[in-house]
Design a protein around this motif. Sequence first.
Motif, mmCIF file in Angstrom:
data_model
loop_
_atom_site.group_PDB
_atom_site.id
_atom_site.type_symbol
_atom_site.label_atom_id
_atom_site.label_comp_id
_atom_site.label_asym_id
_atom_site.label_seq_id
_atom_site.Cartn_x
_atom_site.Cartn_y
_atom_site.Cartn_z
ATOM 1 N N CYS A 1 0.836 -1.193 0.000
ATOM 2 C CA CYS A 1 0.000 0.000 0.000
ATOM 3 C C CYS A 1 0.879 1.254 0.000
ATOM 4 O O CYS A 1 1.864 1.340 0.740
ATOM 5 N N GLU A 2 0.479 2.219 -0.836
ATOM 6 C CA GLU A 2 1.195 3.496 -0.899
ATOM 7 C C GLU A 2 0.194 4.640 -0.937
ATOM 8 O O GLU A 2 -0.940 4.466 -1.381
ATOM 9 N N ARG A 3 0.660 5.826 -0.469
ATOM 10 C CA ARG A 3 -0.204 7.012 -0.485
ATOM 11 C C ARG A 3 -0.157 7.656 -1.875
ATOM 12 O O ARG A 3 0.914 7.770 -2.481
ATOM 13 N N ARG A 4 -1.303 8.068 -2.369
ATOM 14 C CA ARG A 4 -1.345 8.766 -3.657
ATOM 15 C C ARG A 4 -0.776 10.176 -3.500
ATOM 16 O O ARG A 4 -1.144 10.907 -2.563
ATOM 17 N N LYS A 5 0.082 10.558 -4.411
ATOM 18 C CA LYS A 5 0.754 11.868 -4.298
ATOM 19 C C LYS A 5 -0.214 13.015 -4.516
ATOM 20 O O LYS A 5 -0.088 14.078 -3.891
ATOM 21 N N ASN A 6 -1.170 12.849 -5.400
ATOM 22 C CA ASN A 6 -2.082 13.950 -5.742
ATOM 23 C C ASN A 6 -3.459 13.778 -5.114
ATOM 24 O O ASN A 6 -4.449 14.284 -5.649
ATOM 25 N N ALA A 7 -3.536 13.079 -3.988
ATOM 26 C CA ALA A 7 -4.820 12.843 -3.342
ATOM 27 C C ALA A 7 -5.380 14.147 -2.772
ATOM 28 O O ALA A 7 -4.617 14.974 -2.238
ATOM 29 N N HIS B 1 -5.100 -0.377 -1.070
ATOM 30 C CA HIS B 1 -5.465 -0.335 0.353
ATOM 31 C C HIS B 1 -6.219 -1.593 0.776
ATOM 32 O O HIS B 1 -6.468 -1.783 1.974
ATOM 33 N N ASN C 1 -10.037 4.962 -1.281
ATOM 34 C CA ASN C 1 -9.803 4.734 -2.703
ATOM 35 C C ASN C 1 -9.103 5.920 -3.357
ATOM 36 O O ASN C 1 -8.376 5.745 -4.340
ATOM 37 N N LYS C 2 -9.337 7.112 -2.815
ATOM 38 C CA LYS C 2 -8.681 8.308 -3.352
ATOM 39 C C LYS C 2 -7.354 8.597 -2.647
ATOM 40 O O LYS C 2 -6.465 9.233 -3.226
ATOM 41 N N TYR D 1 -5.202 6.168 -1.159
ATOM 42 C CA TYR D 1 -4.155 5.148 -1.221
ATOM 43 C C TYR D 1 -4.311 4.278 -2.466
ATOM 44 O O TYR D 1 -5.386 4.185 -3.069
ATOM 45 N N THR D 2 -3.232 3.620 -2.832
ATOM 46 C CA THR D 2 -3.257 2.548 -3.825
ATOM 47 C C THR D 2 -3.078 1.219 -3.083
ATOM 48 O O THR D 2 -2.318 1.132 -2.120
#
Length: 363
Positions: free
Chosen positions: A149-155, A169, A163-164, A166-167
């Motif tokens: 799991c990674e955090r989305r940079k442009n969230a 999750h 869903n918005k 993390y990837t």
Amino acid sequence: MPELAVDQSHTDTRKHVGVHAERVSHVSSTNYPGHYPNEDHSWDLERFKKGLTVKIERLSSRSIEFDLVGVDASIANAYRRILLAEVPTICVERVYVWDNTSVVVDEVLAQRIGLVPLNVDPALMDMKQTQNDQATDRNTLVFRLQVACERRKNAPKDTTDPNKLYTNHEVLSSHFNWVPQGEQEIVMADNPPAPTNPNIVLTKLRPGQGVDMELHAVKGVGKDHAKFCPVATASYRLLPLVILNPKKPVPPELAEQFQKCFSPGVIRVDPRTKAVSVDNKKTRMETMSREVYRHPDFEGCVQLARVRDHFLFSIESEGFYPPQRLLPEAIAVMRAKIATIKRAAETLLNNGDNLGDVEMADA
């Protein structure tokens, strides 16, 4: 195919199970030699073929309802038990955990993974004789489960939707990646192994968490572990009968109350004369609640029963097999058992005096 004919004019104790207010009667079959004087009830193949009927009533992608008519309850129940315990499927048996930083501990996650049904034809795989047998391309499928799991940079900063944010999750059954072994890529090219449902949630992750596992799937049967059971449920019930007494009709002023004592559609009421009749095509919907027996006004107006050799099966498939294939698979297992018993009986018959004590091997 024409409707299965059932005589609903009277109760036949030879064919019907009586359903009374607080008990049932005539449960056991009596069509065997010696029970009725001067009647031959010895088993006859031609008579059995003539009375045997299998009719599909409803079929979907995951379930089937069919009627099995003309067999004893012991046979119908044998098919049900074989469906639950002895029709083989493929499931994950061994989980090798290289990394698991999720909140679900290794043992629980491994158990959840094992319960995921796979779309693999069991006929393409051999069954291990013992748990310690060497894994080969003939008896083992290998999957890799790698999710991080990674955090989305442009969230968006004001959202709480994972869903918005993390990837990956969620670890889903769709993350199973098949790793072909030996000749598997050729043999299973038309239908690559994968879960039947890609949306099963196995665990949830947050940034910095992940899983890395190797999964080994093998062939097994439900009596070894419930995860190998090919059905979600397999049940049957006897066809209900609602038998009206022509000598004591339901009073017209009580017709609607009488109708409400049964499942919807079972009882018809003539709108003009208020005469009561039974819809023979819908009696299968009757739950046999026996509500009608609670009302003194209807005493003697109706008798409830079930047809002893008419079984209404309901099966839900939860694996590789389409629902219409499950009964033939159960029949194949039973035939194999009968063949084993036949061989053993022939051996005893031909060499019984020289064998001493005989031990039966597992089928």
